[in-house]
Design an enzyme around this catalytic site. Structure first.
Site, PDB file in Angstrom:
ATOM      1  N   ARG A  99      -7.021   8.894  -0.891  1.00  0.00           N
ATOM      2  CA  ARG A  99      -7.000   8.149  -2.129  1.00  0.00           C
ATOM      3  C   ARG A  99      -5.571   8.143  -2.662  1.00  0.00           C
ATOM      4  O   ARG A  99      -4.866   9.152  -2.582  1.00  0.00           O
ATOM      5  CB  ARG A  99      -7.936   8.784  -3.172  1.00  0.00           C
ATOM      6  N   GLU A 114      -4.718  -0.039  -6.407  1.00  0.00           N
ATOM      7  CA  GLU A 114      -5.069  -1.095  -5.452  1.00  0.00           C
ATOM      8  C   GLU A 114      -5.663  -2.315  -6.180  1.00  0.00           C
ATOM      9  O   GLU A 114      -6.386  -2.149  -7.165  1.00  0.00           O
ATOM     10  CB  GLU A 114      -6.073  -0.545  -4.440  1.00  0.00           C
ATOM     11  N   HIS A 116      -6.134  -0.520   2.568  1.00  0.00           N
ATOM     12  CA  HIS A 116      -7.344   0.305   2.483  1.00  0.00           C
ATOM     13  C   HIS A 116      -8.326  -0.075   3.595  1.00  0.00           C
ATOM     14  O   HIS A 116      -9.437  -0.543   3.343  1.00  0.00           O
ATOM     15  CB  HIS A 116      -7.997   0.160   1.103  1.00  0.00           C
TER      16      HIS A 116
HETATM   17  C1  8YV Z   1     -14.045   1.815   0.600  1.00  0.00           C
HETATM   18  C2  8YV Z   1     -13.675   4.212   1.183  1.00  0.00           C
HETATM   19  O1  8YV Z   1     -13.878   2.497  -0.599  1.00  0.00           O
HETATM   20  O2  8YV Z   1     -15.573   5.300   2.055  1.00  0.00           O
HETATM   21  C3  8YV Z   1     -14.644   5.349   1.215  1.00  0.00           C
HETATM   22  O3  8YV Z   1     -14.462   6.300   0.426  1.00  0.00           O
HETATM   23  O4  8YV Z   1     -12.588   4.352   0.674  1.00  0.00           O
HETATM   24  C4  8YV Z   1     -14.007   2.843   1.761  1.00  0.00           C
HETATM   25  O5  8YV Z   1     -15.058   2.899   2.571  1.00  0.00           O
HETATM   26  C5  8YV Z   1     -15.232   0.931   0.347  1.00  0.00           C
HETATM   27  O6  8YV Z   1     -16.030   1.487  -0.683  1.00  0.00           O
HETATM   28  C6  8YV Z   1     -16.127   0.579   1.463  1.00  0.00           C
HETATM   29  O7  8YV Z   1     -17.166  -0.244   0.915  1.00  0.00           O
END
Ligand code: 8YV
Length: 303
Positions: free
Chosen positions: A223, A252, A270
């Site tokens: 993150r 983001e 991401h």
């Molecule tokens: C995306 C992610 O956030 O799994 C996570 O924590 O960062 C990613 O998969 C996204 O929510 C996928 O839909």
């Protein structure tokens, strides 16, 4: 049979398997309100207390992500609201991408791809030499499922694998460092693999970045919030950090403009879990958790 109402907080991370599955089974509501017992959301959007307050009948939050730092878990707990996420199904993809970012950064793949693609190879000749990745000391910040998957991938070519977590992890042979600072000072590459949220906010701060130093590199597939982004940008611009491979950012989809021209940075939008196979598996897990909830059955992946 009438479709139960569901408040879906859509996202650019969504895939048809999820949106089509939700539409087929639920009465998707564009706004929160009474009578809605369940919400589907994503890791990047989550759901805050203010939105939950608009859902007086909420009992279930299904998150399409392993990271739930954007979900107000304290409020969910206070109200007895179930929360599910999508662990395990995305571990391999995120770990693969961490390795890919390390290779891309050390071997200057984006720079050299652009040289060939632009037609400048003939006129500019061979690019400057890259760095050998094999033999580098690799430190992993956060040795959870994803961190351990990264370590297992890197161990065959790394000079050493070391890690820092809140506590030493049982049954692993890699060196445990007492802090992020100690880890950063003892490795060539620091890979951030911790959860996001208040407990890890800016865990990689200016002192950790300086401990990694001008010959060090930072990889972040976790993150953006875990790294002090202003300190990271300053260190890269001023040459106090050797390079970075970043898949996540503090705000983001906005990326600090100062990063864009830097040759020693690899930037991705991401993409950790962004494969057809994994996003389909995540979507199915969301749908299965919601189906279990409405059927009064045990949830598959409750927090
Ligand atoms: C995306 C992610 O956030 O799994 C996570 O924590 O960062 C990613 O998969 C996204 O929510 C996928 O839909």
């Amino acid at each position: 049979m009438t479709k139960p109402p569901l408040y879906y907080i859509d996202s650019s991370f969504a895939v048809p398997r999820l949106t089509d599955g939700l539409k087929a089974t639920y009465d998707l509501r564009p706004e929160p309100g009474p009578g809605i017992r369940a919400v589907a959301t994503h890791g990047s959007t989550g759901i805050d207390a203010a939105t939950m307050a608009k859902l007086p009948d909420l009992e279930m939050i299904a998150v399409s992500a392993v990271g739930v730092d954007k979900v107000d878990l304290a409020e969910a707990k206070r109200r007895g609201i179930h929360v599910t996420n999508t662990p395990d199904v995305l571990t391999d993809d995120v770990a693969d991408l961490a390795i890919g970012l390390m290779i891309a950064l050390y071997r200057n793949i984006p720079r050299d791809d652009a040289l060939v693609r632009s037609g400048r190879w003939a006129s500019e000749g061979m690019p400057t030499l890259s760095r050998r990745l094999t033999g580098q000391r690799i430190g992993i910040l956060g040795l959870g499922r994803i961190g351990q998957a990264i370590a297992k991938r890197a161990a065959p070519f790394a000079g050493e694998i070391a890690y820092h977590s809140r506590h030493p992890v049982a049954d692993v042979s890699w060196r445990y460092a007492e802090s992020a600072m100690v880890l950063a000072a003892s490795v060539d590459i620091l890979i951030v693999a911790t959860p996001g949220g208040p407990a890890t906010d800016k865990l990689v701060d200016a002192t950790v970045i300086d401990a990694l130093g001008p010959n060090g590199s930072l990889i972040n597939i976790a993150r953006g919030s875990v790294v002090d982004e202003d300190a990271l940008v300053a260190a890269l611009v001023e040459g106090r950090l050797g390079g970075a491979g970043l898949d996540v950012f503090a705000h983001e989809p906005h990326v600090p403009a100062a990063l864009l021209p830097l040759p020693n940075v690899v930037l991705l939008p991401h993409q950790g879990s962004a494969t057809v196979e994994t996003r389909d598996a995540m979507a199915q897990l969301v749908l299965d958790n919601l189906a279990a909830f409405f059927a009064g059955q045990p949830l598959l992946t409750p927090l």
